[in-house]
Motif scaffolding. Sequence first.
Motif, PDB file in Angstrom:
ATOM      1  N   PRO C  28       0.834  -1.215   0.000  1.00 45.84           N
ATOM      2  CA  PRO C  28       0.000   0.000   0.000  1.00 45.84           C
ATOM      3  C   PRO C  28       0.866   1.261   0.000  1.00 45.84           C
ATOM      4  N   MET C  29       0.800   1.995  -1.105  1.00 41.06           N
ATOM      5  CA  MET C  29       1.710   3.115  -1.323  1.00 41.06           C
ATOM      6  C   MET C  29       1.611   4.174  -0.239  1.00 41.06           C
ATOM      7  N   GLY C  30       0.359   4.548   0.099  1.00 41.09           N
ATOM      8  CA  GLY C  30       0.184   5.616   1.078  1.00 41.09           C
ATOM      9  C   GLY C  30       0.844   5.262   2.397  1.00 41.09           C
ATOM     10  N   PHE C  31       0.680   4.041   2.842  1.00 40.40           N
ATOM     11  CA  PHE C  31       1.204   3.605   4.124  1.00 40.40           C
ATOM     12  C   PHE C  31       2.744   3.613   4.122  1.00 40.40           C
ATOM     13  N   ILE C  32       3.319   2.996   3.080  1.00 39.02           N
ATOM     14  CA  ILE C  32       4.772   2.933   3.001  1.00 39.02           C
ATOM     15  C   ILE C  32       5.360   4.329   2.880  1.00 39.02           C
ATOM     16  N   LEU C  33       4.674   5.149   2.068  1.00 38.41           N
ATOM     17  CA  LEU C  33       5.148   6.520   1.884  1.00 38.41           C
ATOM     18  C   LEU C  33       5.175   7.256   3.218  1.00 38.41           C
ATOM     19  N   GLY C  34       4.116   7.037   4.025  1.00 38.04           N
ATOM     20  CA  GLY C  34       4.053   7.684   5.337  1.00 38.04           C
ATOM     21  C   GLY C  34       5.212   7.265   6.219  1.00 38.04           C
ATOM     22  N   LEU C  35       5.462   5.947   6.261  1.00 38.29           N
ATOM     23  CA  LEU C  35       6.570   5.428   7.065  1.00 38.29           C
ATOM     24  C   LEU C  35       7.898   6.027   6.610  1.00 38.29           C
ATOM     25  N   ARG C  36       8.076   6.018   5.276  1.00 37.61           N
ATOM     26  CA  ARG C  36       9.340   6.528   4.740  1.00 37.61           C
ATOM     27  C   ARG C  36       9.491   8.019   5.025  1.00 37.61           C
ATOM     28  N   ALA C  37       8.374   8.749   4.922  1.00 37.19           N
ATOM     29  CA  ALA C  37       8.459  10.192   5.145  1.00 37.19           C
ATOM     30  C   ALA C  37       8.889  10.483   6.581  1.00 37.19           C
ATOM     31  N   GLU C  38       8.346   9.677   7.514  1.00 40.46           N
ATOM     32  CA  GLU C  38       8.728   9.862   8.915  1.00 40.46           C
ATOM     33  C   GLU C  38      10.229   9.659   9.097  1.00 40.46           C
ATOM     34  N   LYS C  39      10.719   8.582   8.523  1.00 41.23           N
ATOM     35  CA  LYS C  39      12.140   8.265   8.651  1.00 41.23           C
ATOM     36  C   LYS C  39      12.988   9.339   7.970  1.00 41.23           C
ATOM     37  N   LEU C  40      12.517   9.747   6.786  1.00 47.30           N
ATOM     38  CA  LEU C  40      13.249  10.776   6.046  1.00 47.30           C
ATOM     39  C   LEU C  40      13.327  12.052   6.861  1.00 47.30           C
ATOM     40  N   ALA C  41      12.201  12.434   7.483  1.00 46.97           N
ATOM     41  CA  ALA C  41      12.199  13.659   8.285  1.00 46.97           C
ATOM     42  C   ALA C  41      13.223  13.555   9.399  1.00 46.97           C
ATOM     43  N   PHE C 169      18.617   4.527  13.715  1.00 46.44           N
ATOM     44  CA  PHE C 169      17.703   5.278  12.874  1.00 46.44           C
ATOM     45  C   PHE C 169      16.390   4.544  12.678  1.00 46.44           C
ATOM     46  N   ASN C 170      16.291   3.344  13.270  1.00 46.15           N
ATOM     47  CA  ASN C 170      15.084   2.561  13.045  1.00 46.15           C
ATOM     48  C   ASN C 170      14.053   2.757  14.126  1.00 46.15           C
ATOM     49  N   ALA C 171      14.495   3.311  15.269  1.00 45.64           N
ATOM     50  CA  ALA C 171      13.573   3.453  16.397  1.00 45.64           C
ATOM     51  C   ALA C 171      13.281   4.920  16.669  1.00 45.64           C
ATOM     52  N   VAL C 172      12.954   5.665  15.618  1.00 50.04           N
ATOM     53  CA  VAL C 172      12.656   7.079  15.812  1.00 50.04           C
ATOM     54  C   VAL C 172      11.282   7.225  16.431  1.00 50.04           C
ATOM     55  N   ASN C 173      11.199   8.100  17.408  1.00 47.74           N
ATOM     56  CA  ASN C 173       9.924   8.360  18.054  1.00 47.74           C
ATOM     57  C   ASN C 173       9.162   9.426  17.264  1.00 47.74           C
ATOM     58  N   PRO C 174       8.088   9.041  16.547  1.00 50.19           N
ATOM     59  CA  PRO C 174       7.405  10.009  15.675  1.00 50.19           C
ATOM     60  C   PRO C 174       6.783  11.168  16.444  1.00 50.19           C
ATOM     61  N   ASP C 175       6.463  10.939  17.734  1.00 49.78           N
ATOM     62  CA  ASP C 175       5.864  12.028  18.518  1.00 49.78           C
ATOM     63  C   ASP C 175       6.835  13.183  18.694  1.00 49.78           C
ATOM     64  N   LEU C 176       8.129  12.859  18.625  1.00 51.94           N
ATOM     65  CA  LEU C 176       9.121  13.902  18.854  1.00 51.94           C
ATOM     66  C   LEU C 176       9.403  14.739  17.610  1.00 51.94           C
ATOM     67  N   LEU C 177       8.974  14.231  16.442  1.00 59.56           N
ATOM     68  CA  LEU C 177       9.356  14.911  15.196  1.00 59.56           C
ATOM     69  C   LEU C 177       8.898  16.365  15.196  1.00 59.56           C
ATOM     70  N   GLY C 178       7.665  16.615  15.657  1.00 58.12           N
ATOM     71  CA  GLY C 178       7.126  17.969  15.622  1.00 58.12           C
ATOM     72  C   GLY C 178       7.941  18.925  16.472  1.00 58.12           C
ATOM     73  N   ALA C 181      11.356  19.551  15.186  1.00 61.52           N
ATOM     74  CA  ALA C 181      11.379  20.481  14.058  1.00 61.52           C
ATOM     75  C   ALA C 181      11.359  21.924  14.551  1.00 61.52           C
ATOM     76  N   VAL C 182      10.557  22.190  15.572  1.00 60.94           N
ATOM     77  CA  VAL C 182      10.484  23.555  16.114  1.00 60.94           C
ATOM     78  C   VAL C 182      11.833  23.964  16.700  1.00 60.94           C
ATOM     79  N   VAL C 183      12.416  23.075  17.523  1.00 66.53           N
ATOM     80  CA  VAL C 183      13.706  23.403  18.149  1.00 66.53           C
ATOM     81  C   VAL C 183      14.786  23.577  17.084  1.00 66.53           C
ATOM     82  N   LEU C 184      14.752  22.679  16.072  1.00 63.64           N
ATOM     83  CA  LEU C 184      15.735  22.783  14.995  1.00 63.64           C
ATOM     84  C   LEU C 184      15.614  24.122  14.279  1.00 63.64           C
ATOM     85  N   ALA C 185      14.371  24.524  13.982  1.00 67.93           N
ATOM     86  CA  ALA C 185      14.170  25.797  13.289  1.00 67.93           C
ATOM     87  C   ALA C 185      14.697  26.955  14.135  1.00 67.93           C
ATOM     88  N   CYS C 186      14.401  26.931  15.438  1.00 68.62           N
ATOM     89  CA  CYS C 186      14.898  27.991  16.321  1.00 68.62           C
ATOM     90  C   CYS C 186      16.424  27.989  16.336  1.00 68.62           C
TER      91      CYS C 186
END
Lengths: 253, 314, 314
Positions: C28-41, C169-178, C181-186
């Motif tokens: 399923p493209m949408g699902f895999i894409l979502g997973l990959r996007a998380e990892k990519l981020a 890199f396989n055990a990224v916590n997706p809750d932390l991504l947001g 990103a804010v801290v990184l931008a600052c």
Amino acid sequence: MIEITNLSLSRDGVKILHDVSLRLPQGRLAAIIGPNGAGKSTLLHCMAGLLVPDHGQVYVNGQDIHALREQSRALILSLLTQSQGAVPRLSVRDLVAFGRWPHHRGRPGPADHAVIAEAMTRFDLDALAQRSVDSLSGGQRQRAFVAMAYAQSTPWMFLDEPLAALDPKYVRDIMDRLHNMTGPDSGQRSIALVLHDLSVAARYADFCIAMKDGRIVAAGPWREIVTSELLSDLYDTPLRLAELDGAPVVVGL
Amino acid sequence: MRALPVALIGLVLLSGASLLVGATNLWNTPLDTGMVLAISRVPRTLAALLAGAGLALAGVVVQQSVQNRLVDPGLIGTPEAAMLGLLAITLIAPGAALMVKMSVASLTALAGTAVFFMLARLVPRRDPMLLPLVGLIYGGILGAVVLWLAWATDLVQFISIWRTGEFSGVLRGRYELLWIIAGLALILFVLADRITLLGLGEDYARALGLNYLQTVLLGLGCVAVTFSVVVVTVGAMPFVGLVVPNIVSRWRGDNLRQNLPWVALLGAVFVLGADLLGRVVRWPYEIPAATVFAVFGAALFLWLLNSRKARHHG
Amino acid sequence: MAERRLIALALALLGLCALFLLWNLRVPMGFILGLRAEKLAALVMVGAATGAATVIFQTIATNRLLTPGIVGFDALFIFTQTMLVLTLGGAGYAALADTAKFVVESALLMGAAMALFGILFRKGADDIIRMILTGVILGVLLRGLAGFAQRLLDPSEFAVVQQASIASFNAVNPDLLGIAAVVLACGLGVALWLAPRLDVAALGRVQARVLGLNHDRLVFVALGSVAALVAVSTALVGPITFLGLLAASFAHALLRDHRHIVLIPAAALMGAAILVAGQALFERLLGLQSALAVIVEFAGGLLFLALVLRRRAR
């Protein structure tokens, strides 16, 4: 005019400056001389506001240099230190351009570029403009750093042993340029520098600050106070101030 | 000199404490007290003493041969090289005898240490701080290789036993290899004068008639064997070889022949002390001796770095 | 010239990202894409944070060999995290929201880093190698202390902290991504705002002060942004010592420009590109899941040794 009153400074429990007081008039080329460990560099750094003394004040043109903000200080005086760190691959022009930093704080204007261009030409650096500072010879490198200090356009310029390890040709070159700066056409800058070559000091300096063991032994116009006796006492070895073809020289006996 | 009796009494007291302290209470145990002592406590105490003495002596040898007091054989890739050998032989011949594995580990440890020795000759001498840094990074690279190999072959659990030194697994029949260290210590004592000459640098040592290469290889060989024995039986323990020789030479000056027994003694006492502390702090759980020592060793290293500065200025 | 190379680098990174997302995409493209996007981020953020932090750090220290990781910044992060678990208890720690945890940990890291490295930089300005070595050993000490403290924890609390101290890199916590990103931008924003001042600071502390830079304040603010950036990458994937060294060295070599306004973005892009390309290579092409962190350490370590040995020539 620089006025220093009762300056004392110690580092790691060792006293380096003992109760130093001094009045240094404007528009002179003042040489700070004395044996190793006399406190010459320390005094210069203190005068430049980079070292904070334990006691005493330094007034430059009536302002307490240690009470000024870093930026305001950089508009009154510049200092060329003994060991200049150069960024790898920094070009000569970019180095000289850093001299204008206190004036523009990161946004250079046309006036800044004009001063940089003038400094480059005055110090014969146009041909080297795009060379990296790392690749220069010792004499060229020193010239580039003096040009940076010059571009800072401060009424006072301090130099800590600017001639160390330079060939006679470059010594002369640098000293001629510095001496010219105290003239009227360069805005009559006031220069103080630490010198080890006494003949060079005798030839170019018009003011002398003689230091030993953290104290000022004598200070005043060069011609009036510097004698063979003073130099011999200062360095604890017989020295004579003589003249050779009309130019003053200092020789060991 | 009163120090010797004091140190020996300290050693005896520590050893006594080591025999008495542990997860099992000796006086109130369903097991036979004599059995607990013979199977677990005595071997454990001996293992700590032998490992400590061996690691400290190895420190002296390496510091002399690279002419740098801030180098620790545990932090220049020697244990990682030994692990590499162990891992390789485990993969190639899983059923090999322990002695065979050990010999392979010793060889790779020697090779790894020799590479560091070559690096040391490339690093400028005027900067004594640079060499330990190079050693740390070199060890880190070898460590990364080991970790990757272990990952690729699913042996991470296996190598984690070697990576952190601890004595809780020491039982009768599983530590006797460490007696090799006693033999190595004798060899080093015989070689003491030649190793002192190594510390003068290659040119000087050759001028005084030393077979430089032979001595270096012999010394580093002892180091390599010591480390592979320690890594196989109890696991890597950094900082021992750094801290102990430095303390001894500050305290007693630089006469190597006279210092060697002290280095061995102090190394033994320190490691046993660290093991004992690790047993007591969170009884009945245990903290690995290497972890305890890393904290104290790193703190002492920092002190060494900065007291040197004080001496320079002083 | 430098600007054009910067744009080329950005385009290359975009291409790599597209490749990473779309390579061999299946249903399923949408699902895999979502997973990959998380990892990519996560990969992009970690790379960018580490690259930018390292350039700033190297300028403040006027040394191109250093990275925040080498001198123990991430060890400091793990240490503060362990201390937090130790003081709050496992349950109290787990009860904290991810965001709150992250903010508290980052703030603690910033405070500790400024205290520790602020002093180190002011004292050690004249002796860089001693400063590096002190930092490295400080890192070892902090890791040891963290290890020590972790053993004092209950096994369940221990597991909480243990997870954070190994890079993956396989055990990224997706809750932390947001929040990351804010801290990184600052952090990046502050870094770019500091850029002109960092240009001057690169001339060295004394020269910068001569030119009217308030050097102490700059060090303070810059270390604050470095700490924030390191917190981002360490919280997301764990400590990677040498990634920053690779990113910063490549950025310097590519741009050949001293201006931080282009150097900082270049190092950030380079760090992201290394991770994305590496992950694509190892995960997709070679099928090795966990190799990336180890390979980065290996290559970075080699680069470090090469840089050290090249200094000999000067």
